[in-house]
Design an enzyme around this catalytic site. Structure first.
Site, PDB file in Angstrom:
ATOM      1  N   PRO A 282      -2.690 -32.615  -0.058  1.00  0.00           N
ATOM      2  CA  PRO A 282      -2.985 -31.197  -0.265  1.00  0.00           C
ATOM      3  C   PRO A 282      -2.172 -30.236   0.594  1.00  0.00           C
ATOM      4  O   PRO A 282      -2.714 -29.513   1.440  1.00  0.00           O
ATOM      5  CB  PRO A 282      -4.478 -31.124   0.079  1.00  0.00           C
ATOM      6  CG  PRO A 282      -4.659 -32.172   1.132  1.00  0.00           C
ATOM      7  CD  PRO A 282      -3.741 -33.299   0.728  1.00  0.00           C
ATOM      8  N   CYS A 283      -0.891 -30.179   0.342  1.00  0.00           N
ATOM      9  CA  CYS A 283      -0.052 -29.235   1.078  1.00  0.00           C
ATOM     10  C   CYS A 283      -0.422 -27.790   0.746  1.00  0.00           C
ATOM     11  O   CYS A 283      -0.079 -26.871   1.491  1.00  0.00           O
ATOM     12  CB  CYS A 283       1.429 -29.499   0.812  1.00  0.00           C
ATOM     13  SG  CYS A 283       1.918 -29.437  -0.916  1.00  0.00           S
TER      14      CYS A 283
END
Length: 282
Positions: free
Chosen positions: A246-247
């Protein structure tokens, strides 16, 4: 996800983009609905169906005050190794484990010459997606607004690999993360091409909970390299697996959401959608 649902996301994305650009004017429901060529009633219903909450509530999750509040109140627990997220019942994310395995030096250096990669296209709540896998796990996942371009970017990652366009179990397990009920998810394995530093950053991102946000400096501290914020930013930008890693949950220290490899509007939509899911099941 059906073609109509994909169209609906595009409408929601257009609405979010309009609101972001005109945030100071606080456009009301009627005005935003008009900008996406829908009646206020239809827009309200469509938005609620997509996000699970009203447009007004959703927009609260997109404000700077919300982002700053998350950073202020939750920053200390973003990297909790127990993976607690505050979700309840069948939606608890700690039922999901994502394991990263780095590629061997030979696989890394020779452009995947020894790898056979399966890839396929699918639909997500945020548009079309390409997902690719080796025998060991998911090696690539990206939003695919243009299929030819998406495959070209995959091929650039592994120019010497062999490819088959087909769906396998690894891909199906990965795509199931877009479903609201995560209680029966299998462990997801990732087989990634990256330096040791990049792998550490990507592993740290996995510990940012749904509905939580972090900053580049916080990620740098989490990997015990507090002066490496700039390098962390580069590693976050090089993330080869959209959404699963989850950048999108890494934002500026000011609370602004900032840029995203797959589009700033999409990043905003994902952050708001995740916060909405958290409020529904928490």
């Amino acid at each position: 996800m059906s073609t109509q649902e994909s169209i609906n996301y595009e409408r929601i994305a257009e609405a979010i983009n309009y609101i972001k650009q005109n945030f100071k004017e606080q456009p009301n429901l009627d005005l935003v609905a008009e900008k996406v060529n829908l009646s206020p009633f239809h827009f309200q219903r469509l938005f609620t169906d997509w996000a699970g909450i009203s447009p007004k509530k959703f927009l609260q999750y997109l404000s700077l005050d919300y982002a700053k509040g998350i950073l202020k109140n939750d920053q200390a627990t973003l990297f909790d190794t127990a993976f607690e997220t505050g979700l309840s019942g069948t939606g608890r994310l700690h039922d999901l484990f994502i394991n990263i395995e780095g590629m061997t030096p030979a696989e890394y250096k020779n452009g995947g010459k020894s790898l056979h990669i399966n890839y396929s296209f699918a639909e997500s709540p945020f548009g079309n997606i390409i997902v690719a896998s080796t025998l060991k796990g998911i090696c690539y996942m990206a939003f695919a607004d243009d299929r030819d371009d998406a495959f070209s970017q995959l091929h650039a990652q592994f120019p010497n690999a062999s490819y088959s366009q087909m769906v396998d179990v690894l891909q199906q397990d990965a795509l199931f993360i877009f479903k609201n009920d995560w209680s029966h998810l299998s462990n997801i394995k990732l087989h990634l091409k990256g330096t040791n530093f990049q792998l550490k950053v990507w592993e740290a991102l996995l510990n940012i909970p749904v509905g939580g946000l972090s900053t580049y400096s916080s990620v740098a501290k989490a990997i015990h390299q507090p002066t490496a914020s700039r390098a962390v930013g580069s590693a976050v930008g090089d993330n080869p697996v959209a959404f699963l890693i989850p950048c999108h949950r890494v934002i500026k220290s000011t609370g602004e959401f900032g840029q995203y490899h797959w589009g700033a509007t999409r990043k905003t939509a994902i952050i708001g959608w995740e916060a909405a899911q958290l409020s529904l099941v928490g």
